[in-house]
Write an enzyme that holds these catalytic residues in place. Structure first.
Site, mmCIF file in Angstrom:
data_model
loop_
_atom_site.group_PDB
_atom_site.id
_atom_site.type_symbol
_atom_site.label_atom_id
_atom_site.label_comp_id
_atom_site.label_asym_id
_atom_site.label_seq_id
_atom_site.Cartn_x
_atom_site.Cartn_y
_atom_site.Cartn_z
ATOM 1 N N ARG A 19 11.461 11.140 0.335
ATOM 2 C CA ARG A 19 12.569 11.938 -0.258
ATOM 3 C C ARG A 19 13.789 12.047 0.750
ATOM 4 O O ARG A 19 14.887 11.922 0.294
ATOM 5 C CB ARG A 19 12.194 13.417 -0.228
ATOM 6 C CG ARG A 19 11.486 13.665 -1.679
ATOM 7 C CD ARG A 19 10.791 15.025 -1.917
ATOM 8 N NE ARG A 19 10.086 14.685 -2.987
ATOM 9 C CZ ARG A 19 8.900 15.490 -3.082
ATOM 10 N NH1 ARG A 19 8.178 16.085 -2.378
ATOM 11 N NH2 ARG A 19 7.989 15.149 -4.226
ATOM 12 N N GLU A 31 11.210 9.885 -6.855
ATOM 13 C CA GLU A 31 10.307 10.898 -5.665
ATOM 14 C C GLU A 31 10.522 12.179 -5.982
ATOM 15 O O GLU A 31 10.739 12.975 -5.226
ATOM 16 C CB GLU A 31 11.113 10.607 -4.586
ATOM 17 C CG GLU A 31 11.436 9.252 -3.925
ATOM 18 C CD GLU A 31 10.169 8.474 -3.247
ATOM 19 O OE1 GLU A 31 9.310 9.058 -2.674
ATOM 20 O OE2 GLU A 31 10.235 7.392 -3.422
ATOM 21 N N GLU A 65 14.021 19.446 -10.862
ATOM 22 C CA GLU A 65 13.467 20.633 -10.950
ATOM 23 C C GLU A 65 12.061 20.511 -10.065
ATOM 24 O O GLU A 65 11.804 21.619 -9.721
ATOM 25 C CB GLU A 65 12.832 20.460 -12.484
ATOM 26 C CG GLU A 65 13.936 20.820 -13.593
ATOM 27 C CD GLU A 65 15.070 19.604 -13.690
ATOM 28 O OE1 GLU A 65 14.721 18.510 -13.457
ATOM 29 O OE2 GLU A 65 16.218 19.660 -14.142
#
Ligand SMILES: Cc1cc2nc3c(=O)[nH]c(=O)nc-3n(C[C@H](O)[C@H](O)[C@H](O)COP(=O)(O)OP(=O)(O)OC[C@H]3O[C@@H](n4cnc5c(N)ncnc54)[C@H](O)[C@@H]3O)c2cc1C
Length: 398
Positions: A256, A376, A380
């Site tokens: 991320r 990734e 949401e």
């Protein structure tokens, strides 16, 4: 000249690596990106150049032949590469995640077997969680490994493997029968070796072909079909089944930060293109940058670039300090990918009609930016992770 996205407190080695990569991006990636992307051509020469620079081993410890650099160094390198062409950062990203998972969770034998060859770029990693019917809901994985004479037999279908055809080691998350109550405790990561290429690459394992995508071209994204695929028990990551969810989540946590870095890179490039074009294009007797509406767009774009960069750097430094960074990595990924989409859109508008022409780089960035909203974990899902972490830390006493 570049004032935006500077990083305070870097070591001399980090500065040197970044300067080398920046020069490589300006000379070897940006001039070729348009042609390669429009032809959906794999950037083989660029990948060879990255191998020579040692980028495939950037974060692999020195004892295994890598450079032993931090997540921050890696993220700043990725930011530069994505500024040139996001697909090139995609080539190393899955490799980096698999190397991280091996480094953190592999058995000593697995580390010795793979990390030196990964550092040299001979073994190239991809990772696979998603399936045709699930992406966000990882615990619902259906692909299953059952015990057999050879070790395990895997059956099922995986989806959306970046570098699925061009890698030769895939970390695959599948279901195993642990009898645990919670579904995510019944998942195991297998290290699947396979040759590069498409079709039935080894008995029981097929890579059907490249998925035709809207952007993120050049780099291959594929399915992976297991039909009675036999694998030895010592290919279970870490040697213990039922730990796969934890291993993969650790991998995507660093992933991320990397996606945030990519978003920063694209946003920087979109800004560079906009500020350049807006000083050249003239309307109503002056450069469009002199119209306040356009100047304010530039100010807002630059502020977003700066904010995203700082949050990305913060998330990387936190992980490097040994702390968990789930919330910070989620925040960095969320803001960087959303801002990237906004900055790219504004740059596109500043280009007027020319932004719609394939001759202009912004057309490509417009097709690349949306992927970062999804890869990734979608926005949401990032908000779910962030809010969960916050509610854990700020428990009400009422
Ligand atoms: C180009 C590309 C490359 C990829 N590479 C890889 C890879 O290398 N390896 C890999 O494993 N995967 C990869 N993926 C898959 C990617 O991780 C998934 O697409 C992503 O996680 C979203 O999953 P999904 O597509 O199944 O969407 P879904 O999970 O079906 O979600 C659909 C929509 O519903 C929303 N949603 C879902 N659940 C919730 C919820 N609980 N609350 C609120 N909203 C929700 C989502 O945000 C989204 O808007 C890749 C995808 C793409 C497009």
């Amino acid at each position: 000249m570049a004032r935006l996205a500077q990083t305070a407190g870097l070591t001399d080695i980090q500065e040197e690596i970044l300067a080398t990569v920046r020069t490589f991006v300006d000379k070897e990636i940006i001039p070729h990106a348009q042609t390669l992307e429009h032809g959906d051509t794999y950037p083989a020469d660029i990948v060879d150049g990255m191998k020579e620079m040692g980028l495939f081993g950037l974060t692999i410890p020195e004892e295994y032949g890598g450079l032993g650099e931090s997540l921050l160094t890696y993220a700043l390198v990725v930011e530069q590469i994505a500024r040139g062409w996001m697909s090139v950062s995609g080539v190393i990203n899955t490799h980096f995640i698999v190397a991280h998972m091996l480094k953190q969770h592999g058995t000593p034998e697995q580390k010795q077997k793979y990390l030196p060859r990964m550092a040299a770029g001979e073994v190239r990693g991809s990772f696979s969680m998603s399936e045709p019917e699930l992406g966000s809901d990882v615990a619902a994985i259906r692909t299953r490994a059952t015990k057999s004479d050879a070790g395990y037999t895997i059956n099922g279908q995986k989806m959306w493997l970046t570098n699925g055809g061009t890698s030769n080691l895939t970390a695959v998350l599948v279901k195993t029968d642990e009898g645990a109550e919670k579904p995510h405790q019944n998942l195991t990561t297998f290290l699947v070796e396979k040759p590069e290429g498409y079709g039935e690459v080894v008995p029981g394992l097929t890579i059907p072909g490249k998925i035709d995508k809207m952007g993120y071209k050049g780099v291959d994204t594929t399915e992976m079909v297991f039909d009675g695929f036999e694998i030895a028990a010592d290919q279970v990551l870490g040697g213990v089944t039922g730990q796969g969810f934890r291993h993969m989540m650790d991998g995507v946590e660093v992933g991320r930060v990397n996606v945030a870095a990519r978003a920063c890179g694209i946003a920087i490039r979109a800004f560079e293109l906009a500020i350049d074009y807006s000083q050249q294009r003239r309307t109503f007797g002056k450069a469009i940058a002199e119209h306040q509406a356009i100047a304010f767009k530039l100010a807002e774009m630059a502020t977003k670039v700066e904010a995203a960069h700082l949050m990305m750097v913060n998330a990387a430094r936190l992980k490097d300090s040994g702390q968990r960074n789930d919330v910070e990595a989620g925040m960095a990924k969320l803001i960087a990918s959303e801002y990237c989409a906004e900055v790219t859109q504004e740059s596109f508008r500043i280009h007027g009609g020319y932004g719609y022409s394939k001759e202009y780089e912004i057309e490509r960035l417009m097709r690349e930016a949306p992927f970062l909203l999804i890869g990734e974990g979608t926005s949401e899902i990032q908000k779910t992770i962030i809010s969960r972490g916050l509610l854990r830390d700020y428990q009400s006493r009422g």
